[in-house]
Motif scaffolding. Structure first.
Motif, short mmCIF file in Angstrom:
data_model
loop_
_atom_site.label_atom_id
_atom_site.label_comp_id
_atom_site.label_asym_id
_atom_site.label_seq_id
_atom_site.Cartn_x
_atom_site.Cartn_y
_atom_site.Cartn_z
N ASP A 52 0.84 -1.19 0.00
CA ASP A 52 0.00 0.00 0.00
C ASP A 52 0.88 1.25 0.00
N ILE A 53 0.39 2.33 -0.60
CA ILE A 53 1.15 3.58 -0.61
C ILE A 53 1.04 4.29 0.73
N ASN A 54 -0.19 4.45 1.21
CA ASN A 54 -0.42 5.24 2.42
C ASN A 54 -0.35 4.35 3.65
N LEU A 55 0.77 4.46 4.36
CA LEU A 55 1.01 3.64 5.54
C LEU A 55 1.46 4.52 6.69
N PRO A 56 1.23 4.10 7.92
CA PRO A 56 1.86 4.81 9.04
C PRO A 56 3.37 4.61 8.97
N GLY A 57 4.13 5.66 9.28
CA GLY A 57 5.58 5.56 9.13
C GLY A 57 5.97 5.78 7.68
N SER A 58 6.89 4.99 7.19
CA SER A 58 7.36 5.12 5.80
C SER A 58 6.24 4.80 4.83
N ASN A 59 6.16 5.57 3.73
CA ASN A 59 5.13 5.29 2.74
C ASN A 59 5.61 4.23 1.74
N GLY A 60 4.69 3.78 0.91
CA GLY A 60 5.01 2.70 -0.02
C GLY A 60 6.11 3.03 -1.00
N PHE A 61 6.18 4.28 -1.47
CA PHE A 61 7.22 4.66 -2.41
C PHE A 61 8.61 4.55 -1.77
N THR A 62 8.71 5.04 -0.54
CA THR A 62 9.99 4.98 0.17
C THR A 62 10.42 3.54 0.40
N ILE A 63 9.47 2.71 0.80
CA ILE A 63 9.77 1.29 1.05
C ILE A 63 10.26 0.62 -0.22
N CYS A 64 9.54 0.85 -1.32
CA CYS A 64 9.90 0.23 -2.59
C CYS A 64 11.30 0.65 -3.02
N THR A 79 -3.11 1.57 -4.63
CA THR A 79 -3.36 2.99 -4.47
C THR A 79 -4.85 3.27 -4.47
N ALA A 80 -5.27 4.14 -3.57
CA ALA A 80 -6.68 4.53 -3.51
C ALA A 80 -6.93 5.82 -4.27
N ARG A 81 -5.84 6.45 -4.75
CA ARG A 81 -5.99 7.79 -5.32
C ARG A 81 -6.19 7.77 -6.83
N ASN A 82 -5.79 6.68 -7.51
CA ASN A 82 -5.99 6.53 -8.95
C ASN A 82 -5.43 7.73 -9.72
N LYS A 101 -7.63 0.57 -5.38
CA LYS A 101 -8.62 0.17 -4.39
C LYS A 101 -9.99 0.70 -4.80
N PRO A 102 -11.07 -0.01 -4.51
CA PRO A 102 -11.10 -1.30 -3.81
C PRO A 102 -10.54 -2.43 -4.68
N VAL A 103 -9.79 -3.31 -4.07
CA VAL A 103 -9.10 -4.37 -4.80
C VAL A 103 -10.08 -5.45 -5.20
N ARG A 104 -10.03 -5.83 -6.48
CA ARG A 104 -10.82 -6.97 -6.95
C ARG A 104 -10.00 -8.23 -6.72
N PRO A 105 -10.48 -9.16 -5.91
CA PRO A 105 -9.66 -10.32 -5.53
C PRO A 105 -9.10 -11.11 -6.70
N MET A 106 -9.92 -11.40 -7.71
CA MET A 106 -9.42 -12.19 -8.83
C MET A 106 -8.38 -11.43 -9.64
N ALA A 107 -8.53 -10.11 -9.73
CA ALA A 107 -7.52 -9.31 -10.44
C ALA A 107 -6.19 -9.38 -9.70
N LEU A 108 -6.24 -9.35 -8.37
CA LEU A 108 -5.02 -9.45 -7.57
C LEU A 108 -4.34 -10.80 -7.80
N VAL A 109 -5.11 -11.87 -7.75
CA VAL A 109 -4.54 -13.21 -7.95
C VAL A 109 -3.94 -13.34 -9.35
N THR A 110 -4.67 -12.84 -10.34
CA THR A 110 -4.20 -12.94 -11.73
C THR A 110 -2.89 -12.19 -11.92
N ARG A 111 -2.82 -10.97 -11.38
CA ARG A 111 -1.59 -10.18 -11.51
C ARG A 111 -0.43 -10.86 -10.80
#
Length: 229
Positions: A52-64, A79-82, A101-111
């Motif tokens: 996820d991008i928006n996290l407490p502490g370090s954000n997703g970009f920094t982590i990546c 990302t929820a911001r699109n 987001k909202p995440v489609r479960p089958m899309a997540l599995v397929t990716r």
């Protein structure tokens, strides 16, 4: 069984994704705080990270950005911001794909399955080697050598390079690269994400990325990989 690390502070959403992934034969770990994510990723070395991008502490970009030089698995960003800027920033720091987001479960599995195959976790592979000048591309192990030295590439960078290598010394359009490489259903050619991958690839294979001799641009049309020694 392949392991997926979910880095998501919304525990309810994380548990929903975990349950669905487990039903599809993934082992799932959850981390809810950005400041612990780097250590978890590098410690567990999961087959894939859903970040996820928006996290407490370090954000997703920094982590990546921090883990990408040391972690060779797939990274999918949520990302929820699109917003186009999120995708551009994510590609710059080494993400392989995006899901809104909202995440489609089958899309997540397929990716996930697609990227894991591309990283070689499920693939049978081939012994084929592509050579373009001083670039040696090992398809089975998904490794690149330049002057005999290994060069680390992301999933998308490697796939783009293979497409260009198979069509060496010939123009490959941006649209063809997208059709053969990119997996985002909402991709818009105006967002220049293929260009961003190419820019990062040049930094790794060119002596002077601003004046490329191997990976050349044909303005407005696409790219060409030349046999430069």
């Amino acid at each position: 069984m392949q392991t997926v690390l979910l880095v998501e502070d919304d525990l309810k959403l994380a548990k929903i994704m975990r349950a669905f992934l487990q039903e599809n034969d993934f082992r799932v770990e959850i981390e809810g705080h950005g400041d612990r994510a780097v250590d978890r990723i590098l410690g567990i070395q999961p087959d894939a990270v859903v970040l996820d991008i928006n996290l407490p502490g370090s954000n997703g970009f920094t982590i990546c950005r921090q883990v990408r030089p040391y972690y060779q698995g797939a990274i999918l960003i949520l990302t929820a911001r699109n917003e186009e800027l999120d995708e551009v920033l994510g590609l710059e720091v080494g993400a392989d794909d995006f899901l809104s987001k909202p995440v489609r479960p089958m899309a997540l599995v397929t990716r996930l399955k697609l990227h894991l195959r591309r990283y070689g976790n499920n693939a049978q592979g081939t012994q084929e080697v592509l050579e373009v000048g001083d670039l040696v591309i090992h398809l089975e192990s998904r490794l690149l050598e330049l002057h005999g030295k290994p060069i680390k590439l992301t999933n998308a960078e490697f796939d783009i390079l293979v497409v260009l290598a198979r069509n060496k010394n010939k123009l490959t359009s941006r649209e063809e690269l997208f059709n053969r490489v990119h997996t985002s259903e909402s991709y818009d050619f105006g967002d220049r994400s293929i260009d961003m991958h190419v820019l990062r690839l040049r930094r790794k294979i060119e002596t002077d990325p601003k004046n490329p001799l191997r990976l050349q641009s044909v303005y407005g049309d696409g790219y060409m990989l030349s046999e430069y020694l």
